[in-house]
Design an enzyme around this catalytic site. Structure first.
Site, PDB file in Angstrom:
ATOM      1  N   GLY A 114       0.738  -1.038  -0.087  1.00 23.52           N
ATOM      2  CA  GLY A 114       0.010   0.014  -0.057  1.00 23.52           C
ATOM      3  C   GLY A 114       1.059   1.134  -0.183  1.00 23.52           C
ATOM      4  O   GLY A 114       2.025   1.342  -0.490  1.00 23.52           O
ATOM      5  N   CYS A 115       0.388   2.389   0.909  1.00 23.03           N
ATOM      6  CA  CYS A 115       1.031   3.546   0.871  1.00 23.03           C
ATOM      7  C   CYS A 115       2.771   3.131   1.101  1.00 23.03           C
ATOM      8  O   CYS A 115       2.795   2.834   2.284  1.00 23.03           O
ATOM      9  CB  CYS A 115       0.574   4.445   1.567  1.00 23.03           C
ATOM     10  SG  CYS A 115       1.343   6.111   1.800  1.00 23.03           S
ATOM     11  N   PHE A 116       3.553   3.455   0.373  1.00 24.94           N
ATOM     12  CA  PHE A 116       4.769   3.409   0.601  1.00 24.94           C
ATOM     13  C   PHE A 116       5.444   4.360   2.008  1.00 24.94           C
ATOM     14  O   PHE A 116       6.562   3.831   2.333  1.00 24.94           O
ATOM     15  CB  PHE A 116       5.993   3.555  -0.440  1.00 24.94           C
ATOM     16  CG  PHE A 116       5.722   4.680  -1.483  1.00 24.94           C
ATOM     17  CD1 PHE A 116       5.468   5.997  -0.806  1.00 24.94           C
ATOM     18  CD2 PHE A 116       6.164   4.573  -2.780  1.00 24.94           C
ATOM     19  CE1 PHE A 116       5.398   7.090  -1.697  1.00 24.94           C
ATOM     20  CE2 PHE A 116       6.083   5.794  -3.632  1.00 24.94           C
ATOM     21  CZ  PHE A 116       5.886   7.071  -3.037  1.00 24.94           C
TER      22      PHE A 116
END
Length: 176
Positions: free
Chosen positions: A11-13
């Protein structure tokens, strides 16, 4: 010193750097894009979900200090592995989870860890995280690197507001 590479899409890094950064043996955690076929993608382009790329982190580690299997355990505890459509409030292909393997040994370890997680009964739904061969990894723009250090207040609000921190707490407690 033995240097190895691990690549995970979770998901969001922004939320995938800090969990790995704190371990001995982890030499670097780079935010970036992988899995697609477009060269040198930008954040804006990847967010269109048309590139095949996912937000990911690439970890350089000393496998004499921390094993790939330990990194897999850390990875599983940062994500909702049953969500096939993204992670938390980030939806779409660029936020889907994946383990990108750099060798047959990594692939076998990833498959084993996935089977063990499924068999554990921790989750009622099937584990949706894909295990894929590593492709070219493109580092993200500098503004996205070590975001939790550069923008701690925004990072904290995002990690909580997205639902990630609550999910980790409910499912893993102090193990996350």
């Amino acid at each position: 010193m033995t240097q190895s590479i691990a690549t995970f899409a979770g998901g969001c890094f922004w939320c995938m750097v800090k969990p790995f950064d704190r371990y001995d043996g982890v030499q670097s955690v780079i935010s970036g894009y992988t899995g697609g076929d477009i060269e040198n993608p930008s954040y804006e382009l990847v967010c269109t979900n048309t590139t095949g790329h996912r937000e990911a982190v690439q970890i350089t580690f000393d496998d004499n200090i921390i094993s790939y299997e330990e990194l897999l355990t850390i990875f599983w505890r940062q994500i909702d592995p049953t969500d096939a459509g993204g992670q938390f409030f980030d939806r779409g292909d660029s936020y889907k989870t994946a383990i990108y393997t750099h060798s047959e040994e990594q692939r076998l370890a990833a498959e084993k860890s996935k089977k063990e997680l499924q068999a554990s009964g921790k989750f009622n739904e099937p584990i949706a995280t894909e295990i894929l061969p590593a492709k070219v990894f493109y580092p993200a723009e500098e503004a996205h690197q070590a975001y939790y250090l550069k923008n701690p207040d925004h990072y904290h609000r995002y990690a909580i507001g997205s639902g990630r921190e609550q999910f980790k707490k409910v499912n893993w407690g102090d193990e996350a």
